[in-house]
Design an enzyme around this catalytic site. Structure first.
Site, PDB file in Angstrom:
ATOM      1  N   TYR A  76       1.012  -1.383  -0.262  1.00 46.73           N
ATOM      2  CA  TYR A  76      -0.035  -0.001  -0.109  1.00 46.73           C
ATOM      3  C   TYR A  76       1.063   1.280  -0.187  1.00 46.73           C
ATOM      4  CZ  TYR A  76      -4.544  -2.567   0.186  1.00 46.73           C
ATOM      5  OH  TYR A  76      -5.439  -3.605  -0.408  1.00 46.73           O
TER       6      TYR A  76
ATOM      7  N   CYS B 170      -1.515   3.478  15.668  1.00 49.74           N
ATOM      8  CA  CYS B 170      -2.722   4.131  16.728  1.00 49.74           C
ATOM      9  C   CYS B 170      -1.878   5.676  17.310  1.00 49.74           C
ATOM     10  CB  CYS B 170      -3.555   3.791  16.163  1.00 49.74           C
ATOM     11  SG  CYS B 170      -4.681   5.027  17.573  1.00 49.74           S
TER      12      CYS B 170
ATOM     13  N   CYS C 144      -9.414   0.489  17.710  1.00 52.29           N
ATOM     14  CA  CYS C 144     -10.309   1.560  18.007  1.00 52.29           C
ATOM     15  C   CYS C 144     -11.135   1.902  17.207  1.00 52.29           C
ATOM     16  CB  CYS C 144      -9.407   2.858  19.367  1.00 52.29           C
ATOM     17  SG  CYS C 144      -8.608   3.496  18.457  1.00 52.29           S
TER      18      CYS C 144
ATOM     19  N   HIS D 266     -15.028   1.267  -2.943  1.00 52.10           N
ATOM     20  CA  HIS D 266     -14.218   0.246  -2.067  1.00 52.10           C
ATOM     21  C   HIS D 266     -13.905   0.542  -1.205  1.00 52.10           C
ATOM     22  CE1 HIS D 266     -14.424  -3.258  -6.021  1.00 52.10           C
ATOM     23  NE2 HIS D 266     -15.250  -3.728  -4.359  1.00 52.10           N
TER      24      HIS D 266
HETATM   25  C1  BV8 Z   1     -18.286  -9.170  -0.249  1.00 53.25           C
HETATM   26  C2  BV8 Z   1      -9.363  -2.729  -2.837  1.00 53.25           C
HETATM   27  C3  BV8 Z   1     -20.081 -10.179   0.765  1.00 53.25           C
HETATM   28  C4  BV8 Z   1      -8.670  -2.617  -2.285  1.00 53.25           C
HETATM   29  C5  BV8 Z   1     -10.346  -5.070  -4.085  1.00 53.25           C
HETATM   30  C6  BV8 Z   1     -17.546 -16.547  -5.671  1.00 53.25           C
HETATM   31  C7  BV8 Z   1     -17.887 -15.498  -7.101  1.00 53.25           C
HETATM   32  C8  BV8 Z   1     -18.700 -14.695  -6.930  1.00 53.25           C
HETATM   33  C9  BV8 Z   1     -17.967 -13.590  -6.251  1.00 53.25           C
HETATM   34  C10 BV8 Z   1     -17.105 -14.085  -4.865  1.00 53.25           C
HETATM   35  C11 BV8 Z   1     -16.927 -15.258  -5.164  1.00 53.25           C
HETATM   36  N1  BV8 Z   1     -16.353 -15.466  -3.686  1.00 53.25           N
HETATM   37  C12 BV8 Z   1     -16.199 -14.557  -3.421  1.00 53.25           C
HETATM   38  C13 BV8 Z   1     -16.654 -13.303  -3.753  1.00 53.25           C
HETATM   39  C14 BV8 Z   1     -16.579 -12.158  -3.579  1.00 53.25           C
HETATM   40  C15 BV8 Z   1     -15.946 -11.206  -4.083  1.00 53.25           C
HETATM   41  C16 BV8 Z   1     -14.922 -11.102  -5.041  1.00 53.25           C
HETATM   42  O1  BV8 Z   1     -16.732 -10.913  -5.754  1.00 53.25           O
HETATM   43  N2  BV8 Z   1     -14.822 -11.778  -5.543  1.00 53.25           N
HETATM   44  C17 BV8 Z   1     -13.888 -12.751  -6.865  1.00 53.25           C
HETATM   45  C18 BV8 Z   1     -12.727 -11.855  -7.127  1.00 53.25           C
HETATM   46  C19 BV8 Z   1     -14.509 -13.676  -7.142  1.00 53.25           C
HETATM   47  N3  BV8 Z   1     -16.054 -10.082  -3.730  1.00 53.25           N
HETATM   48  C20 BV8 Z   1     -15.885  -9.408  -2.418  1.00 53.25           C
HETATM   49  O2  BV8 Z   1     -15.034  -9.971  -1.056  1.00 53.25           O
HETATM   50  C21 BV8 Z   1     -16.274  -8.231  -1.384  1.00 53.25           C
HETATM   51  N4  BV8 Z   1     -17.394  -8.867  -0.640  1.00 53.25           N
HETATM   52  O3  BV8 Z   1     -18.584  -9.960  -1.072  1.00 53.25           O
HETATM   53  O4  BV8 Z   1     -18.992  -9.155   0.940  1.00 53.25           O
HETATM   54  C22 BV8 Z   1     -19.998 -10.400   2.484  1.00 53.25           C
HETATM   55  C23 BV8 Z   1     -21.638 -10.544   2.574  1.00 53.25           C
HETATM   56  C24 BV8 Z   1     -21.619 -11.112   4.037  1.00 53.25           C
HETATM   57  C25 BV8 Z   1     -20.641 -11.212   4.559  1.00 53.25           C
HETATM   58  C26 BV8 Z   1     -19.213 -10.346   3.959  1.00 53.25           C
HETATM   59  C27 BV8 Z   1     -18.856 -10.058   3.078  1.00 53.25           C
HETATM   60  C28 BV8 Z   1     -15.871  -7.074  -1.463  1.00 53.25           C
HETATM   61  C29 BV8 Z   1     -14.751  -7.144  -2.718  1.00 53.25           C
HETATM   62  C30 BV8 Z   1     -13.997  -5.770  -2.822  1.00 53.25           C
HETATM   63  C31 BV8 Z   1     -12.145  -6.111  -3.041  1.00 53.25           C
HETATM   64  N5  BV8 Z   1     -11.912  -4.638  -3.443  1.00 53.25           N
HETATM   65  N6  BV8 Z   1     -10.133  -3.889  -3.752  1.00 53.25           N
HETATM   66  C32 BV8 Z   1      -7.420  -2.592  -2.953  1.00 53.25           C
HETATM   67  O5  BV8 Z   1      -7.651  -1.739  -3.687  1.00 53.25           O
HETATM   68  O6  BV8 Z   1      -6.499  -2.515  -2.604  1.00 53.25           O
HETATM   69  S1  BV8 Z   1     -10.483  -5.464  -5.370  1.00 53.25           S
HETATM   70  C33 BV8 Z   1     -10.321  -4.748  -6.706  1.00 53.25           C
HETATM   71  O7  BV8 Z   1     -10.862  -5.124  -8.111  1.00 53.25           O
HETATM   72  C34 BV8 Z   1     -10.142  -3.307  -6.369  1.00 53.25           C
HETATM   73  O8  BV8 Z   1     -10.775  -3.077  -5.701  1.00 53.25           O
HETATM   74  C35 BV8 Z   1     -10.766  -3.006  -8.104  1.00 53.25           C
HETATM   75  O9  BV8 Z   1     -11.148  -2.331  -8.198  1.00 53.25           O
HETATM   76  C36 BV8 Z   1     -11.455  -4.258  -8.573  1.00 53.25           C
HETATM   77  C37 BV8 Z   1     -12.012  -4.737  -9.827  1.00 53.25           C
HETATM   78  O10 BV8 Z   1     -10.634  -4.996 -10.512  1.00 53.25           O
HETATM   79  P1  BV8 Z   1     -10.615  -4.263 -11.747  1.00 53.25           P
HETATM   80  O11 BV8 Z   1     -11.062  -2.170 -11.258  1.00 53.25           O
HETATM   81  O12 BV8 Z   1     -11.776  -4.458 -12.757  1.00 53.25           O
HETATM   82  O13 BV8 Z   1      -9.477  -3.857 -12.339  1.00 53.25           O
HETATM   83  P2  BV8 Z   1      -8.900  -4.846 -13.557  1.00 53.25           P
HETATM   84  O14 BV8 Z   1      -7.774  -4.731 -12.932  1.00 53.25           O
HETATM   85  O15 BV8 Z   1      -9.490  -6.716 -12.715  1.00 53.25           O
HETATM   86  O16 BV8 Z   1      -9.391  -4.239 -14.832  1.00 53.25           O
HETATM   87  C38 BV8 Z   1      -9.353  -3.720 -15.573  1.00 53.25           C
HETATM   88  C39 BV8 Z   1     -10.074  -2.783 -16.723  1.00 53.25           C
HETATM   89  O17 BV8 Z   1      -9.520  -2.564 -17.106  1.00 53.25           O
HETATM   90  C40 BV8 Z   1      -9.343  -4.171 -17.436  1.00 53.25           C
HETATM   91  O18 BV8 Z   1     -10.885  -4.746 -18.515  1.00 53.25           O
HETATM   92  C41 BV8 Z   1      -8.412  -3.760 -19.494  1.00 53.25           C
HETATM   93  O19 BV8 Z   1      -8.908  -4.735 -19.966  1.00 53.25           O
HETATM   94  C42 BV8 Z   1      -9.371  -2.522 -18.857  1.00 53.25           C
HETATM   95  N7  BV8 Z   1      -8.088  -1.415 -19.343  1.00 53.25           N
HETATM   96  C43 BV8 Z   1      -6.832  -1.252 -18.898  1.00 53.25           C
HETATM   97  N8  BV8 Z   1      -6.344  -0.080 -19.405  1.00 53.25           N
HETATM   98  C44 BV8 Z   1      -7.502   0.363 -19.950  1.00 53.25           C
HETATM   99  C45 BV8 Z   1      -8.994  -0.050 -20.035  1.00 53.25           C
HETATM  100  N9  BV8 Z   1     -10.051   0.311 -20.533  1.00 53.25           N
HETATM  101  C46 BV8 Z   1      -9.819   1.591 -20.740  1.00 53.25           C
HETATM  102  N10 BV8 Z   1      -8.956   2.133 -20.734  1.00 53.25           N
HETATM  103  C47 BV8 Z   1      -7.890   1.685 -20.296  1.00 53.25           C
HETATM  104  N11 BV8 Z   1      -6.673   2.663 -20.798  1.00 53.25           N
HETATM  105 ZN    ZN Z   2      -6.408   3.360  18.283  1.00 51.52          ZN
END
Ligand code: BV8
Ligand code: ZN
Length: 250
Positions: free
Chosen positions: A65, A146, A128, A117
């Protein structure tokens, strides 16, 4: 570049909702997660961005990070971010939802951005809950602590398995259900529940346009996919909307 259907939908759109992902920041120099050369190539996303990973190795997770915060401090919003900030003033009802944690939309002038996110510039104490400003997250500190209780600070982002900020998804879904046009920009559409937002817009009857450098998991469910960099395509869409605005009776 834009189909007649897309231009027709945009010309009459009173409500537009946009979901962005890491791709919209790529042209600013922020590495994406899953494209080739993206940051996740070195780290498996589902393992690395997880609370358990953080607690078992806070130093390693903070190292990642700190690197990302440094990158974000050194980049600027690109024309795609700026175009979306302009779009907000060209459409009566405009909602911008982002998966990105880099804060670049707000820096480009977008208002009321829904950050699904969280935001990497904020941190809080795992003990805390006290939030810490940038000054307390001394970059030289491998694992910032903290100032109140000495607990571990963590980035204010949503990790896998964690809930999204209260109300964020609901607000995004409301906008998706009421919009005439939905833009899914720069997201691979693999992370849920964010990826379900464009699908909800489509099911509610919006004209859904995907803008991406390549086809994604969502492409078959979109009305159309425009292949290309969002930093070039979004300004062209704004030009079209500006021309529409100049022809409308004042
Ligand atoms: C939750 C923050 C519920 C941290 C991130 C099975 C099936 C479905 C879902 C799940 C599953 N098992 C588990 C899950 C849920 C899980 C999930 O989705 N997993 C996936 C991977 C299978 N989700 C969660 O856990 C979420 N919470 O569901 O809670 C719950 C219910 C009850 C109790 C508890 C919980 C939380 C998800 C959030 C995770 N955090 N990041 C950080 O950033 O450090 S995810 C991370 O991926 C980022 O946030 C990012 O934004 C996100 C998505 O990625 P993208 O933004 O799409 O980026 P990526 O690189 O993948 O793609 C870029 C795209 O841009 C490409 O297509 C590329 O071609 C294109 N591109 C590149 N350059 C350009 C361009 N396009 C246009 N112009 C350009 N120039
Ligand atoms: Zn604290």
């Amino acid at each position: 570049m834009f189909s007649a259907n897309c231009l027709k939908a945009l010309s009459s759109a009173q409500s537009v909702c946009v979901l962005t992902g890491a791709g919209v920041s790529e042209e600013s120099g922020v590495p994406t997660f899953r494209s080739a050369g993206g940051i996740w190539e070195k780290f498996k996303p589902e393992d690395f961005a997880r609370f358990e990973s953080f607690i078992s190795n806070p130093e390693l997770v903070w190292e990642w990070y700190h690197y990302r915060k440094k990158v974000i401090r050194e980049v600027l919003p690109n024309p795609g971010h700026v175009a979306l900030a302009h779009m907000q003033d060209l459409v009566p009802d405009f909602t911008l939802v982002t998966q990105n944690v880099d804060g670049l939309h707000a820096r480009a002038g977008s208002r009321d951005v829904i950050e699904l996110h969280g935001n990497i510039t904020r941190s809080y104490c795992v003990e805390c809950g006290l939030f810490a400003g940038e000054e307390e997250q001394a970059v030289f500190e491998k694992t910032p602590r903290c100032k109140e209780c000495g607990g571990l600070l963590r980035p204010d982002v949503v990790w896998f398995g964690e809930l999204l900020p209260a109300g964020a998804l609901e607000k995004a879904m409301e906008a998706a259900h009421r919009c005439d046009v939905f833009l899914s920009v720069g997201t691979s559409g693999v992370v849920y529940p964010a990826a379900s937002i464009p699908l909800a817009a489509r099911n509610a009857g919006a004209y859904v346009v995907e803008i991406n450098r390549e086809y994604t998991d969502l492409s078959p469910r979109m009305n159309e996919t425009i292949i290309g960099p969002s930093g070039e395509i979004l300004p062209l869409l704004v030009t079209h909307l500006t021309q529409r605005a100049s022809h409308e009776p004042s």
